[in-house]
Design a protein around this motif. Structure first.
Motif, PDB file in Angstrom:
ATOM      1  N   ARG A   1     -14.867   6.031 101.665  1.00 24.51           N
ATOM      2  CA  ARG A   1     -14.282   4.820 102.259  1.00 24.51           C
ATOM      3  C   ARG A   1     -14.292   3.657 101.273  1.00 24.51           C
ATOM      4  NH1 ARG A   1     -19.453   4.645 104.680  1.00 24.51           N
ATOM      5  NH2 ARG A   1     -20.550   2.667 104.307  1.00 24.51           N
ATOM      6  N   HIS A   2     -15.223   3.625 100.338  1.00 21.02           N
ATOM      7  CA  HIS A   2     -15.249   2.546  99.351  1.00 21.02           C
ATOM      8  C   HIS A   2     -14.052   2.643  98.414  1.00 21.02           C
ATOM      9  CE1 HIS A   2     -19.205   1.474 100.783  1.00 21.02           C
ATOM     10  NE2 HIS A   2     -19.644   2.715 100.560  1.00 21.02           N
ATOM     11  N   LEU A   3     -13.666   3.863  98.078  1.00 16.89           N
ATOM     12  CA  LEU A   3     -12.449   4.052  97.295  1.00 16.89           C
ATOM     13  C   LEU A   3     -11.218   3.599  98.070  1.00 16.89           C
ATOM     14  CD1 LEU A   3     -10.873   5.232  94.861  1.00 16.89           C
ATOM     15  CD2 LEU A   3     -10.928   7.440  96.043  1.00 16.89           C
ATOM     16  N   LEU A   4     -11.155   3.934  99.346  1.00 15.25           N
ATOM     17  CA  LEU A   4     -10.007   3.559 100.167  1.00 15.25           C
ATOM     18  C   LEU A   4      -9.936   2.052 100.374  1.00 15.25           C
ATOM     19  CD1 LEU A   4     -10.143   6.414 102.836  1.00 15.25           C
ATOM     20  CD2 LEU A   4      -8.747   6.283 100.762  1.00 15.25           C
ATOM     21  N   ILE A   5     -11.100   1.404 100.499  1.00 20.43           N
ATOM     22  CA  ILE A   5     -11.112  -0.053 100.654  1.00 20.43           C
ATOM     23  C   ILE A   5     -10.541  -0.720  99.409  1.00 20.43           C
ATOM     24  CG2 ILE A   5     -12.650  -2.054 100.750  1.00 20.43           C
ATOM     25  CD1 ILE A   5     -14.408  -0.464 102.686  1.00 20.43           C
ATOM     26  N   GLY A   6     -10.970  -0.245  98.236  1.00 23.45           N
ATOM     27  CA  GLY A   6     -10.445  -0.831  97.000  1.00 23.45           C
ATOM     28  C   GLY A   6      -8.957  -0.603  96.842  1.00 23.45           C
ATOM     29  N   LEU A   7      -8.499   0.608  97.105  1.00 22.18           N
ATOM     30  CA  LEU A   7      -7.062   0.897  96.981  1.00 22.18           C
ATOM     31  C   LEU A   7      -6.256   0.191  98.060  1.00 22.18           C
ATOM     32  CD1 LEU A   7      -7.141   4.721  96.127  1.00 22.18           C
ATOM     33  CD2 LEU A   7      -6.705   2.806  94.563  1.00 22.18           C
ATOM     34  N   GLY A   8      -6.864  -0.030  99.228  1.00 19.06           N
ATOM     35  CA  GLY A   8      -6.129  -0.681 100.307  1.00 19.06           C
ATOM     36  C   GLY A   8      -5.798  -2.138 100.022  1.00 19.06           C
ATOM     37  N   LYS A   9      -6.583  -2.791  99.187  1.00 16.69           N
ATOM     38  CA  LYS A   9      -6.294  -4.189  98.837  1.00 16.69           C
ATOM     39  C   LYS A   9      -5.125  -4.311  97.860  1.00 16.69           C
ATOM     40  CE  LYS A   9     -11.216  -5.423  99.061  1.00 16.69           C
ATOM     41  NZ  LYS A   9     -12.348  -5.945  98.264  1.00 16.69           N
ATOM     42  N   ALA A  10      -4.886  -3.257  97.094  1.00 16.80           N
ATOM     43  CA  ALA A  10      -3.904  -3.339  96.007  1.00 16.80           C
ATOM     44  C   ALA A  10      -2.497  -3.701  96.471  1.00 16.80           C
ATOM     45  CB  ALA A  10      -3.899  -2.031  95.214  1.00 16.80           C
ATOM     46  N   PRO A  11      -1.941  -3.062  97.524  1.00 20.76           N
ATOM     47  CA  PRO A  11      -0.574  -3.442  97.922  1.00 20.76           C
ATOM     48  C   PRO A  11      -0.438  -4.893  98.348  1.00 20.76           C
ATOM     49  CG  PRO A  11      -1.194  -1.328  98.879  1.00 20.76           C
ATOM     50  CD  PRO A  11      -2.436  -1.906  98.295  1.00 20.76           C
ATOM     51  N   LEU A  12      -1.451  -5.428  99.041  1.00 19.10           N
ATOM     52  CA  LEU A  12      -1.392  -6.826  99.453  1.00 19.10           C
ATOM     53  C   LEU A  12      -1.404  -7.753  98.243  1.00 19.10           C
ATOM     54  CD1 LEU A  12      -1.418  -8.999 101.632  1.00 19.10           C
ATOM     55  CD2 LEU A  12      -3.909  -8.789 101.715  1.00 19.10           C
ATOM     56  N   PHE A  13      -2.289  -7.472  97.298  1.00 20.32           N
ATOM     57  CA  PHE A  13      -2.321  -8.286  96.086  1.00 20.32           C
ATOM     58  C   PHE A  13      -1.009  -8.176  95.317  1.00 20.32           C
ATOM     59  CE2 PHE A  13      -7.236  -7.871  95.703  1.00 20.32           C
ATOM     60  CZ  PHE A  13      -7.374  -8.740  96.764  1.00 20.32           C
ATOM     61  N   ALA A  14      -0.456  -6.968  95.249  1.00 20.95           N
ATOM     62  CA  ALA A  14       0.799  -6.771  94.525  1.00 20.95           C
ATOM     63  C   ALA A  14       1.930  -7.571  95.160  1.00 20.95           C
ATOM     64  CB  ALA A  14       1.144  -5.286  94.494  1.00 20.95           C
ATOM     65  N   LEU A  15       2.010  -7.538  96.480  1.00 23.00           N
ATOM     66  CA  LEU A  15       3.067  -8.274  97.176  1.00 23.00           C
ATOM     67  C   LEU A  15       2.975  -9.768  96.895  1.00 23.00           C
ATOM     68  CD1 LEU A  15       5.397  -8.222  99.254  1.00 23.00           C
ATOM     69  CD2 LEU A  15       3.673  -8.482 101.041  1.00 23.00           C
ATOM     70  N   LEU A  16       1.775 -10.323  96.981  1.00 22.86           N
ATOM     71  CA  LEU A  16       1.611 -11.761  96.777  1.00 22.86           C
ATOM     72  C   LEU A  16       1.876 -12.157  95.331  1.00 22.86           C
ATOM     73  CD1 LEU A  16      -1.552 -12.362  98.980  1.00 22.86           C
ATOM     74  CD2 LEU A  16       0.781 -13.097  99.450  1.00 22.86           C
ATOM     75  N   ILE A  17       1.398 -11.369  94.385  1.00 21.08           N
ATOM     76  CA  ILE A  17       1.627 -11.695  92.970  1.00 21.08           C
ATOM     77  C   ILE A  17       3.118 -11.689  92.652  1.00 21.08           C
ATOM     78  CG2 ILE A  17       1.300 -10.850  90.619  1.00 21.08           C
ATOM     79  CD1 ILE A  17      -1.441  -9.822  91.517  1.00 21.08           C
ATOM     80  N   ALA A  18       3.833 -10.664  93.130  1.00 20.35           N
ATOM     81  CA  ALA A  18       5.270 -10.575  92.843  1.00 20.35           C
ATOM     82  C   ALA A  18       6.039 -11.704  93.513  1.00 20.35           C
ATOM     83  CB  ALA A  18       5.800  -9.220  93.303  1.00 20.35           C
ATOM     84  N   LEU A  19       5.709 -12.007  94.763  1.00 18.93           N
ATOM     85  CA  LEU A  19       6.432 -13.064  95.475  1.00 18.93           C
ATOM     86  C   LEU A  19       6.180 -14.429  94.858  1.00 18.93           C
ATOM     87  CD1 LEU A  19       5.942 -11.915  99.179  1.00 18.93           C
ATOM     88  CD2 LEU A  19       8.042 -11.863  97.844  1.00 18.93           C
ATOM     89  N   ILE A  20       4.939 -14.714  94.489  1.00 15.37           N
ATOM     90  CA  ILE A  20       4.644 -16.010  93.866  1.00 15.37           C
ATOM     91  C   ILE A  20       5.358 -16.135  92.530  1.00 15.37           C
ATOM     92  CG2 ILE A  20       2.803 -17.384  92.815  1.00 15.37           C
ATOM     93  CD1 ILE A  20       0.948 -16.382  95.014  1.00 15.37           C
ATOM     94  N   GLY A  21       5.341 -15.063  91.733  1.00 15.99           N
ATOM     95  CA  GLY A  21       6.035 -15.118  90.444  1.00 15.99           C
ATOM     96  C   GLY A  21       7.523 -15.344  90.592  1.00 15.99           C
ATOM     97  N   CYS A  22       8.160 -14.650  91.522  1.00  7.88           N
ATOM     98  CA  CYS A  22       9.603 -14.813  91.721  1.00  7.88           C
ATOM     99  C   CYS A  22       9.934 -16.177  92.319  1.00  7.88           C
ATOM    100  CB  CYS A  22      10.126 -13.696  92.620  1.00  7.88           C
ATOM    101  SG  CYS A  22      10.035 -12.041  91.889  1.00  7.88           S
ATOM    102  N   LEU A  23       9.124 -16.630  93.284  1.00 10.24           N
ATOM    103  CA  LEU A  23       9.383 -17.927  93.911  1.00 10.24           C
ATOM    104  C   LEU A  23       9.307 -19.055  92.889  1.00 10.24           C
ATOM    105  CD1 LEU A  23       9.813 -19.758  96.355  1.00 10.24           C
ATOM    106  CD2 LEU A  23       7.355 -19.657  96.793  1.00 10.24           C
ATOM    107  N   GLU A  24       8.296 -19.037  92.023  1.00 12.96           N
ATOM    108  CA  GLU A  24       8.189 -20.080  91.010  1.00 12.96           C
ATOM    109  C   GLU A  24       9.360 -20.018  90.031  1.00 12.96           C
ATOM    110  OE1 GLU A  24       5.958 -22.617  90.745  1.00 12.96           O
ATOM    111  OE2 GLU A  24       5.351 -21.963  92.747  1.00 12.96           O
TER     112      GLU A  24
END
Length: 369
Positions: free
Chosen positions: A304-327
């Motif tokens: 479950r610790h592996l899944l918790i770490g991997l589960g955060k990745a898509p959310l971080f990816a979405l926010l990083i891409a959206l902030i970069g494009c918006l700016e």
């Protein structure tokens, strides 16, 4: 000329006051003292000063400022009452001006704080609206395969993912080694150096793997997105796309968002393996922990610790891409604006990633996960 008529004379740096410096003569004194050359004054003489009240003392302070306190230290000809009044007015006015400047400082600070809060609120609303626009555009294209930009997606995956593998792997390998060194140093005092393996495994599977990868891509990829889209806006390429009936969101934003959504989890997994490898190298060279023993301990860590770490990745990816494009879309049309918004995208992305990671850590801890 009356003996009570107030005035002053300046001779060789010596300021001579005469007459009545009182409220009755305030208007005349106020008009005449404006021509006083303050830098030339080196001493004060009140031997011909007949009367003095707070109005006259206040005028001297307004013209001389803090220099009046210096002049009173070696003043001549002033009576005890006059000297005491000048000292009281000077000290009182000095304290009031300090208090006023302090109040102005606090008011300016509060005003800046309010501006920052309002700017953050507006930025949050804009990001939320941009997220909705991107998701709605993606859903509208979901059932139209002919409009999918597969080539652009592959190009972005190559730039965002494959090209980032070396730096992600190297950095997490070094951080894993550092964590192992620190853990072994502390745990050696308790004779529990074997638990260094658990420290490295838990920290990289849950936190460090995804966090370090997201921060690296926030600095590397978000800035690239902003610079690319900002340069296109400066060169009026975005206007040209709209004039041709093409949607910049579908053509430019969606491939970048999807590329980061696909590559960040993979890079996170690579970061986890690299961090564990760094800990294994330290364990082998410094702690006499064999690779087989190290691997056996890591295998005991719940999945479950592996899944918790991997589960955060898509959310971080979405926010990083959206902030970069918006700016990038917010660039106003100059090279300076491109640089400012590129810096802003990196700062915002890193801040959001760390903030969400901290909130997730607290939530998961309270839930017992």
């Amino acid at each position: 000329m009356s003996d009570n008529e107030p005035g002053w004379r300046l001779h060789e740096g010596r300021l001579l006051l005469y007459g009545d410096w009182t409220l009755a003569h305030y208007a005349r004194l106020h008009a005449g003292i404006a021509s006083l050359m303050v830098p030339e004054i080196r001493s004060l003489d009140g031997s011909q000063l007949n009367r003095l009240d707070t109005a006259g003392a206040g005028l001297l302070w307004q013209r001389l400022g803090e220099q009046l306190l210096v002049l009173l230290n070696n003043a001549s000809g002033l009576g005890d009452g006059q000297l005491a009044l000048l000292l009281a007015v000077a000290e009182g006015m000095n304290g009031r001006e300090s208090s006023s400047s302090l109040k102005a400082h606090w008011s300016d600070g509060l005003a800046r704080l309010g501006e920052y809060v309002l700017s953050a609120w507006l930025q949050g609303r804009m990001l939320l609206g941009f997220t909705g626009l991107t998701l709605s555009t993606g859903l509208s294209l979901l059932f139209h395969p002919r409009q999918w930009r597969i080539t652009a997606l592959v190009v972005q995956m190559h730039q965002c993912g494959l090209n980032a593998v070396p730096i992600v792997a190297l950095l997490t390998f070094l951080v894993g080694a550092v964590v192992a060194f620190l853990g072994a140093t502390v745990l050696a005092n308790f004779g529990a150096t074997i638990y260094t393996v658990d420290l490295v495994a838990y920290s990289f599977l849950r936190e460090f793997g995804v966090l370090l990868t997201a921060i690296l891509l926030a600095g590397r990829t978000a800035s690239a997105f902003t610079a690319q889209l900002g340069s296109m806006k400066v060169n009026q390429e975005l206007d040209a796309l709209r004039a041709q009936g093409l949607d910049p969101i579908a053509l430019l934003v969606l491939p970048r968002v999807l590329a980061l959504l696909l590559t960040l989890p993979l890079l996170t997994f690579i970061a986890m393996l690299s961090g564990l490898l760094g800990g294994a190298v330290v364990g082998l060279l410094s702690l006499d922990i064999s690779p087989a023993q190290y691997l056996a301990i890591v295998q005991e860590v719940p999945v479950r610790h592996l899944l918790i770490g991997l589960g955060k990745a898509p959310l971080f990816a979405l926010l990083i891409a959206l902030i970069g494009c918006l700016e990038g879309f917010k660039v106003s049309g100059s090279a300076r604006s491109v640089g400012e918004h590129t810096t802003s995208s990196v700062v915002q992305s890193i801040f959001v990633v760390i903030l969400l990671d901290a909130i997730a850590a607290l939530f998961l801890m309270e839930m017992g996960w």
